[in-house]
Write a protein that holds these residues in place. Structure first.
Motif, mmCIF file in Angstrom:
data_model
loop_
_atom_site.group_PDB
_atom_site.id
_atom_site.type_symbol
_atom_site.label_atom_id
_atom_site.label_comp_id
_atom_site.label_asym_id
_atom_site.label_seq_id
_atom_site.Cartn_x
_atom_site.Cartn_y
_atom_site.Cartn_z
ATOM 1 N N ILE A 180 -15.400 -5.132 12.215
ATOM 2 C CA ILE A 180 -15.077 -6.565 12.167
ATOM 3 C C ILE A 180 -16.309 -7.405 12.471
ATOM 4 C CG2 ILE A 180 -13.786 -8.401 13.330
ATOM 5 C CD1 ILE A 180 -11.442 -6.479 13.571
ATOM 6 N N VAL A 181 -17.102 -6.980 13.447
ATOM 7 C CA VAL A 181 -18.342 -7.711 13.770
ATOM 8 C C VAL A 181 -19.249 -7.767 12.551
ATOM 9 C CG1 VAL A 181 -20.470 -7.628 15.123
ATOM 10 C CG2 VAL A 181 -18.273 -7.219 16.240
ATOM 11 N N LEU A 182 -19.453 -6.629 11.898
ATOM 12 C CA LEU A 182 -20.352 -6.582 10.738
ATOM 13 C C LEU A 182 -19.813 -7.417 9.582
ATOM 14 C CD1 LEU A 182 -21.308 -2.793 10.806
ATOM 15 C CD2 LEU A 182 -22.679 -4.731 11.572
ATOM 16 N N ILE A 183 -18.500 -7.312 9.319
ATOM 17 C CA ILE A 183 -17.899 -8.071 8.214
ATOM 18 C C ILE A 183 -18.018 -9.565 8.476
ATOM 19 C CG2 ILE A 183 -15.715 -8.636 7.072
ATOM 20 C CD1 ILE A 183 -14.936 -5.674 7.469
ATOM 21 N N ALA A 184 -17.741 -9.988 9.713
ATOM 22 C CA ALA A 184 -17.803 -11.418 10.042
ATOM 23 C C ALA A 184 -19.211 -11.972 9.857
ATOM 24 C CB ALA A 184 -17.327 -11.637 11.479
ATOM 25 N N ILE A 185 -20.204 -11.230 10.300
ATOM 26 C CA ILE A 185 -21.585 -11.700 10.189
ATOM 27 C C ILE A 185 -22.029 -11.760 8.727
ATOM 28 C CG2 ILE A 185 -23.984 -11.107 10.705
ATOM 29 C CD1 ILE A 185 -22.986 -9.981 13.381
ATOM 30 N N VAL A 186 -21.749 -10.682 7.982
ATOM 31 C CA VAL A 186 -22.161 -10.644 6.567
ATOM 32 C C VAL A 186 -21.441 -11.724 5.775
ATOM 33 C CG1 VAL A 186 -22.076 -9.275 4.453
ATOM 34 C CG2 VAL A 186 -22.790 -8.212 6.598
ATOM 35 N N ALA A 187 -20.140 -11.911 6.023
ATOM 36 C CA ALA A 187 -19.372 -12.917 5.295
ATOM 37 C C ALA A 187 -19.881 -14.319 5.586
ATOM 38 C CB ALA A 187 -17.886 -12.806 5.661
ATOM 39 N N ALA A 188 -20.233 -14.591 6.835
ATOM 40 C CA ALA A 188 -20.747 -15.918 7.188
ATOM 41 C C ALA A 188 -22.095 -16.181 6.527
ATOM 42 C CB ALA A 188 -20.870 -16.034 8.703
ATOM 43 N N ILE A 189 -22.966 -15.176 6.535
ATOM 44 C CA ILE A 189 -24.279 -15.343 5.889
ATOM 45 C C ILE A 189 -24.097 -15.573 4.392
ATOM 46 C CG2 ILE A 189 -26.409 -14.141 5.276
ATOM 47 C CD1 ILE A 189 -26.256 -12.744 8.014
ATOM 48 N N ALA A 190 -23.197 -14.798 3.764
ATOM 49 C CA ALA A 190 -22.954 -14.962 2.327
ATOM 50 C C ALA A 190 -22.387 -16.342 2.020
ATOM 51 C CB ALA A 190 -21.997 -13.878 1.838
ATOM 52 N N PHE A 191 -21.458 -16.818 2.856
ATOM 53 C CA PHE A 191 -20.848 -18.132 2.646
ATOM 54 C C PHE A 191 -21.906 -19.239 2.712
ATOM 55 C CE2 PHE A 191 -18.866 -22.047 4.110
ATOM 56 C CZ PHE A 191 -17.740 -22.144 3.304
ATOM 57 N N SER B 63 -19.892 -20.487 10.535
ATOM 58 C CA SER B 63 -20.898 -19.838 11.378
ATOM 59 C C SER B 63 -20.410 -19.735 12.822
ATOM 60 C CB SER B 63 -22.218 -20.607 11.322
ATOM 61 O OG SER B 63 -22.719 -20.639 10.001
ATOM 62 N N ILE B 64 -19.804 -20.811 13.309
ATOM 63 C CA ILE B 64 -19.274 -20.796 14.681
ATOM 64 C C ILE B 64 -18.137 -19.787 14.811
ATOM 65 C CG2 ILE B 64 -18.002 -22.158 16.391
ATOM 66 C CD1 ILE B 64 -19.621 -24.593 15.471
ATOM 67 N N LEU B 65 -17.265 -19.766 13.796
ATOM 68 C CA LEU B 65 -16.140 -18.833 13.820
ATOM 69 C C LEU B 65 -16.627 -17.386 13.802
ATOM 70 C CD1 LEU B 65 -13.097 -18.476 13.836
ATOM 71 C CD2 LEU B 65 -13.115 -18.670 11.333
ATOM 72 N N ALA B 66 -17.623 -17.117 12.962
ATOM 73 C CA ALA B 66 -18.179 -15.755 12.900
ATOM 74 C C ALA B 66 -18.810 -15.364 14.231
ATOM 75 C CB ALA B 66 -19.213 -15.664 11.780
ATOM 76 N N THR B 67 -19.503 -16.309 14.844
ATOM 77 C CA THR B 67 -20.121 -16.041 16.146
ATOM 78 C C THR B 67 -19.067 -15.756 17.206
ATOM 79 O OG1 THR B 67 -21.986 -17.481 15.588
ATOM 80 C CG2 THR B 67 -21.660 -16.958 17.920
ATOM 81 N N ALA B 68 -17.978 -16.526 17.187
ATOM 82 C CA ALA B 68 -16.901 -16.329 18.162
ATOM 83 C C ALA B 68 -16.235 -14.974 17.968
ATOM 84 C CB ALA B 68 -15.874 -17.449 18.031
ATOM 85 N N ILE B 69 -15.979 -14.607 16.711
ATOM 86 C CA ILE B 69 -15.354 -13.308 16.425
ATOM 87 C C ILE B 69 -16.268 -12.168 16.864
ATOM 88 C CG2 ILE B 69 -14.653 -11.750 14.563
ATOM 89 C CD1 ILE B 69 -13.600 -14.234 13.076
ATOM 90 N N ALA B 70 -17.534 -12.269 16.494
ATOM 91 C CA ALA B 70 -18.483 -11.220 16.868
ATOM 92 C C ALA B 70 -18.614 -11.115 18.385
ATOM 93 C CB ALA B 70 -19.841 -11.493 16.231
#
Length: 383
Positions: A42-53, A72-79
């Motif tokens: 989940i950490v990896l998916i969230a970071i990659v998805a945010a960068i792609a977005f 970006s904030i949401l991905a950071t919070a999830i990670a």
């Protein structure tokens, strides 16, 4: 095109948020408990998805800046939420189980109190018997705890009798057969059925060359999984029962096997708080043991926990043996002086209530065929 991409990313983050919050529930359904497992993914998916977005929308100037910032904030919070749980199982954290210091003790004397254990789920359908046997021989361990043993595996285990003359074998064709192979004398043993009458554990007293006796337990509780629509009730209750029993036993203890649970899950951490055992993974690494054939789907499912009587000489994940699990090898040193120096997980005020809830759920479950009383968990098995 980018609009459809953005919608997919929004939906993906919706799933990630749900999956991140689901483990906060104590509900045993496999769909809820299954989210305990993929925290690293989940950490990896969230970071990659945010960068792609952000990258796609900066190039196409489609989404407003606030959307990129929000994602970006949401991905950071999830990670951050998941890293909080998994960081203790990396080298970035302090080890919980002390690394044995050879300087403190004479090596020749210490070798008499050394205990090398191999935990291996052989996978019942696996037919690479020689490959598995070679790995076992090469490890030069004192004991093997093997899960998913059926009748096909008995000849292979029989061939190992020259190395492991003391054998307890309980084969089954339901993926829950078990064996304990030992070169050390087994003074007492019992095959136990803690929750279900087709899920055995092996409970034994083993004598080290020094004459010290240690209690070694092999376990393999049933997992929560969708194929057979199993929930986590049986697994969680079994861990609670063992945790309560082992807390009352002051002897040196080692318990290992395929727990069908990740190291950072609420159930495993509750077990460790109840039992006051140590997790040698903490501060050393994930040692992901499953799935051996899929790098993207690897989790730490095969565990060894031990009492504070031991220090850790070594911990390894071994190579492929034809199974969907990698074997885990641990090299322990019985050193009672460490008992005062090592700190198990701190107990929580809510632990007893949570434990009783899991036991009561098992009592009431229609899926659990074996009736039991939670009170019986307080009766020691052997000794």
């Amino acid at each position: 095109m980018s609009t459809a991409f953005n919608v997919l990313i929004y939906l993906l983050f919706g799933v990630l948020v749900f999956g991140s919050l689901a483990p906060l529930s104590s509900h045993p359904h496999w769909f809820i408990r299954g989210w305990d497992f993929p925290r690293v993914q989940i950490v990896l998916i969230a970071i990659v998805a945010a960068i792609a977005f952000v990258a796609v929308n900066m190039v196409n100037s489609r989404a407003p800046a606030i959307s990129c910032i929000s994602i970006s904030i949401l991905a950071t919070a999830i990670a951050g939420w998941h890293l909080f749980r998994i960081i203790p199982y990396t080298i970035l954290s302090k080890t919980q189980a002390t690394t044995w210091d050879v300087v403190q003790e004479d090596e020749e004397s210490a070798s008499q109190r050394r205990f090398r254990l191999l935990v291996t789920n052989v996978e019942m359908e696996n037919d690479r018997f020689e490959q598995w046997s070679k790995v076992v021989r090469d490890t030069d361990v004192d004991m093997v705890i093997a899960a998913e043993i059926d009748d096909r595996w008995k000849p292979t285990l029989e061939k190992l009798k020259s190395i492991f003359p003391h054998q307890i074998i309980y084969p089954q064709d339901n993926w829950y057969g078990m064996a304990m192979l030992s070169r050390l004398p087994i003074r007492e043993s019992e095959i136990r059925f803690r929750i279900q009458d087709d899920i055995p554990s092996i409970d034994a007293m083993v004598e080290l060359p020094s004459g010290d006796e240690i209690r070694v337990i092999g376990v393999h509780p049933r997992p929560p999984e969708p194929i057979r629509d199993n929930d986590a009730t049986a697994r969680d209750a079994e861990l609670v029962i063992w945790g309560k029993e082992l807390a009352e036993d002051d002897r040196p203890i080692v318990i290992g096997g395929d727990l069908n649970d990740v190291a950072w899950s609420p159930s495993t951490r509750l077990f460790l708080r109840l039992s006051q055992l140590l997790d040698p993974r903490r501060g050393r690494g994930f040692f992901n043991s499953f799935h051996a054939d899929h790098v993207w789907m690897r989790f730490p499912l095969d565990h060894v926990f031990h009492s504070t009587h031991f220090g850790v000489r070594d911990l390894q994940r071994l190579g492929h043996v034809g199974s969907d699990h990698f074997p885990i090898l641990i090299d322990l040193q019985l050193q009672p002086v460490l008992k005062q120096e090592q700190e198990p997980l701190e107990e929580k005020a809510s632990d007893e209530e949570e434990a009783e809830e899991k036991l009561q759920r098992a009592v009431e479950s229609e899926e659990i065929s074996m009736s039991f009383s939670p009170l019986s968990t307080r009766t020691p098995a052997i000794g």
